[in-house]
Design a protein around this motif. Structure first.
Motif, PDB file in Angstrom:
ATOM      1  N   LYS A  25       0.800  29.521 -39.648  1.00 30.48           N
ATOM      2  CA  LYS A  25       1.433  30.463 -38.811  1.00 30.48           C
ATOM      3  C   LYS A  25       2.287  31.700 -38.959  1.00 30.48           C
ATOM      4  CE  LYS A  25       4.554  30.253 -34.637  1.00 30.48           C
ATOM      5  NZ  LYS A  25       5.278  30.267 -33.631  1.00 30.48           N
ATOM      6  N   VAL A  26       2.198  32.669 -39.040  1.00 29.20           N
ATOM      7  CA  VAL A  26       2.465  33.817 -39.713  1.00 29.20           C
ATOM      8  C   VAL A  26       4.300  33.707 -39.104  1.00 29.20           C
ATOM      9  CG1 VAL A  26       2.522  36.620 -39.642  1.00 29.20           C
ATOM     10  CG2 VAL A  26       0.608  35.600 -39.745  1.00 29.20           C
ATOM     11  N   LEU A  27       4.772  33.901 -40.282  1.00 30.43           N
ATOM     12  CA  LEU A  27       6.330  33.889 -39.830  1.00 30.43           C
ATOM     13  C   LEU A  27       6.905  35.830 -40.644  1.00 30.43           C
ATOM     14  CD1 LEU A  27       7.610  30.697 -41.474  1.00 30.43           C
ATOM     15  CD2 LEU A  27       7.467  31.169 -39.727  1.00 30.43           C
ATOM     16  N   ILE A  93      -8.007  29.358 -30.730  1.00 28.75           N
ATOM     17  CA  ILE A  93      -7.562  28.084 -31.032  1.00 28.75           C
ATOM     18  C   ILE A  93      -7.580  26.999 -29.614  1.00 28.75           C
ATOM     19  CG2 ILE A  93      -4.256  27.016 -30.523  1.00 28.75           C
ATOM     20  CD1 ILE A  93      -3.683  30.425 -31.111  1.00 28.75           C
ATOM     21  N   LYS A  94      -8.234  26.894 -28.999  1.00 30.87           N
ATOM     22  CA  LYS A  94      -8.963  26.167 -27.892  1.00 30.87           C
ATOM     23  C   LYS A  94     -10.298  25.311 -28.308  1.00 30.87           C
ATOM     24  CE  LYS A  94      -9.099  27.124 -23.351  1.00 30.87           C
ATOM     25  NZ  LYS A  94      -9.642  27.696 -22.061  1.00 30.87           N
ATOM     26  N   ASN A  95     -10.744  25.933 -29.328  1.00 31.19           N
ATOM     27  CA  ASN A  95     -11.751  25.170 -29.903  1.00 31.19           C
ATOM     28  C   ASN A  95     -11.967  24.280 -30.496  1.00 31.19           C
ATOM     29  OD1 ASN A  95     -14.665  24.916 -30.355  1.00 31.19           O
ATOM     30  ND2 ASN A  95     -13.841  26.048 -32.339  1.00 31.19           N
ATOM     31  N   LEU A  96     -10.576  24.387 -31.462  1.00 33.32           N
ATOM     32  CA  LEU A  96      -9.499  23.987 -32.361  1.00 33.32           C
ATOM     33  C   LEU A  96      -9.437  23.007 -31.947  1.00 33.32           C
ATOM     34  CD1 LEU A  96      -8.108  26.423 -35.232  1.00 33.32           C
ATOM     35  CD2 LEU A  96     -10.526  24.870 -35.150  1.00 33.32           C
ATOM     36  N   ARG A  97      -8.562  22.774 -31.189  1.00 32.32           N
ATOM     37  CA  ARG A  97      -7.769  21.410 -29.950  1.00 32.32           C
ATOM     38  C   ARG A  97      -8.689  20.549 -29.242  1.00 32.32           C
ATOM     39  NH1 ARG A  97      -3.236  25.322 -27.236  1.00 32.32           N
ATOM     40  NH2 ARG A  97      -1.526  24.423 -28.719  1.00 32.32           N
ATOM     41  N   ASN A  98      -9.751  20.949 -29.045  1.00 29.22           N
ATOM     42  CA  ASN A  98     -11.313  20.457 -28.253  1.00 29.22           C
ATOM     43  C   ASN A  98     -12.110  19.614 -29.593  1.00 29.22           C
ATOM     44  OD1 ASN A  98     -10.202  21.211 -25.690  1.00 29.22           O
ATOM     45  ND2 ASN A  98     -12.379  23.137 -25.890  1.00 29.22           N
ATOM     46  N   GLN A  99     -12.243  20.250 -30.155  1.00 28.35           N
ATOM     47  CA  GLN A  99     -12.802  19.412 -31.825  1.00 28.35           C
ATOM     48  C   GLN A  99     -11.978  18.579 -32.490  1.00 28.35           C
ATOM     49  OE1 GLN A  99     -15.961  20.395 -33.343  1.00 28.35           O
ATOM     50  NE2 GLN A  99     -16.359  21.399 -31.356  1.00 28.35           N
ATOM     51  N   GLY A 100     -10.246  18.240 -32.297  1.00 24.66           N
ATOM     52  CA  GLY A 100      -9.343  18.101 -32.584  1.00 24.66           C
ATOM     53  C   GLY A 100      -9.014  17.955 -33.978  1.00 24.66           C
ATOM     54  N   LEU A 101      -9.547  19.510 -34.467  1.00 25.83           N
ATOM     55  CA  LEU A 101      -9.184  19.759 -35.949  1.00 25.83           C
ATOM     56  C   LEU A 101      -7.559  20.481 -35.766  1.00 25.83           C
ATOM     57  CD1 LEU A 101     -12.758  21.084 -36.989  1.00 25.83           C
ATOM     58  CD2 LEU A 101     -10.998  19.063 -37.340  1.00 25.83           C
ATOM     59  N   TRP A 102      -6.995  20.697 -34.326  1.00 27.98           N
ATOM     60  CA  TRP A 102      -5.796  21.679 -34.443  1.00 27.98           C
ATOM     61  C   TRP A 102      -4.611  20.578 -35.364  1.00 27.98           C
ATOM     62  CZ3 TRP A 102      -4.100  26.901 -34.011  1.00 27.98           C
ATOM     63  CH2 TRP A 102      -3.623  26.980 -33.820  1.00 27.98           C
ATOM     64  N   ASP A 107       1.576  21.775 -31.847  1.00 26.24           N
ATOM     65  CA  ASP A 107       2.107  21.849 -30.840  1.00 26.24           C
ATOM     66  C   ASP A 107       3.647  21.646 -30.426  1.00 26.24           C
ATOM     67  OD1 ASP A 107      -0.704  22.396 -29.925  1.00 26.24           O
ATOM     68  OD2 ASP A 107      -1.256  20.119 -30.643  1.00 26.24           O
ATOM     69  N   THR A 108       3.820  22.635 -29.648  1.00 25.43           N
ATOM     70  CA  THR A 108       5.566  23.057 -29.235  1.00 25.43           C
ATOM     71  C   THR A 108       5.538  23.157 -27.364  1.00 25.43           C
ATOM     72  OG1 THR A 108       6.098  24.290 -30.037  1.00 25.43           O
ATOM     73  CG2 THR A 108       5.933  22.248 -31.743  1.00 25.43           C
ATOM     74  N   SER A 109       6.559  23.737 -27.444  1.00 27.13           N
ATOM     75  CA  SER A 109       6.170  23.954 -26.344  1.00 27.13           C
ATOM     76  C   SER A 109       6.761  25.071 -26.262  1.00 27.13           C
ATOM     77  CB  SER A 109       7.512  23.294 -25.259  1.00 27.13           C
ATOM     78  OG  SER A 109       8.669  24.161 -25.533  1.00 27.13           O
ATOM     79  N   SER A 110       7.223  25.906 -27.237  1.00 34.03           N
ATOM     80  CA  SER A 110       7.459  27.311 -27.376  1.00 34.03           C
ATOM     81  C   SER A 110       5.977  27.866 -27.854  1.00 34.03           C
ATOM     82  CB  SER A 110       7.922  27.898 -28.453  1.00 34.03           C
ATOM     83  OG  SER A 110       8.153  26.749 -29.726  1.00 34.03           O
ATOM     84  N   ASP A 111       4.831  27.518 -28.281  1.00 31.24           N
ATOM     85  CA  ASP A 111       4.105  27.628 -28.495  1.00 31.24           C
ATOM     86  C   ASP A 111       2.547  27.289 -27.780  1.00 31.24           C
ATOM     87  OD1 ASP A 111       4.700  28.628 -31.055  1.00 31.24           O
ATOM     88  OD2 ASP A 111       4.227  26.471 -32.670  1.00 31.24           O
ATOM     89  N   GLU A 112       3.173  27.510 -26.684  1.00 28.52           N
ATOM     90  CA  GLU A 112       2.426  26.923 -25.510  1.00 28.52           C
ATOM     91  C   GLU A 112       1.585  28.143 -24.789  1.00 28.52           C
ATOM     92  OE1 GLU A 112       2.806  25.034 -22.158  1.00 28.52           O
ATOM     93  OE2 GLU A 112       3.710  23.515 -23.303  1.00 28.52           O
TER      94      GLU A 112
END
Length: 153
Positions: A25-27, A93-102, A107-112
């Motif tokens: 994540k870019v800071l 990001i949705k694809n990575l979550r579906n693949q289980g690679l995220w 995964d925090t409430s602020s990043d939703e």
């Protein structure tokens, strides 16, 4: 690879990180295509590093604070320790979550994703905080304010 091919690749392909690649994540942007990035190593420890954006992506992709990226760490012993391979958009990001690679650390409430809110929640929050577009704009102090009576004269 040409500019059009690079743009097409960035927008259409769904990237998956390899073993040598990490999600970060870019800071902060440092300028000149250099970014401060936070990522989690294989042991789950938080790491911060400087990452560069390859010249083929400059003026084609804009990376801003809070963006997620896939990057590779370089073997060179310099201040810039890695290079961006792919900038992640919401569908990536949705694809990575579906693949289980995220990474679960991101995964925090602020990043939703705001689009992932339930319709009931959106209706309730919209009724509580209804704002008018005029309320969001400040008055320009360089212009005189006229009323309808003064304009008719």
């Amino acid at each position: 690879m040409g500019r059009k091919q690079t743009a097409r690749q960035v927008l259409t392909e769904l990237p998956l990180p390899t073993d040598a690649q990490l999600v970060g994540k870019v800071l902060e942007t440092r300028g000149g295509g250099v970014y401060d990035v936070v990522y989690y190593d294989k042991l789950g420890n938080e790491q911060k590093t400087l990452i560069s954006l390859p010249t083929k992506f400059r003026k084609l992709i804009w990376v801003k604070r809070g963006s997620y990226i896939i990057f590779e760490l370089l073997d060179a012993k310099t201040k810039i320790e890695g290079e961006i391979v792919h900038v992640l958009f919401p569908e990536h990001i949705k694809n990575l979550r579906n693949q289980g690679l995220w990474p679960s650390h991101f995964d925090t409430s602020s990043d939703e994703d705001p689009s992932s809110t339930k319709p009931d929640e959106a209706e309730q929050s919209g009724s509580e905080h209804s704002t008018d577009d005029d309320d969001l704009l400040m008055a320009n102090p360089n212009h005189q304010a006229f009323t309808d009576d003064e304009e008719d004269d």
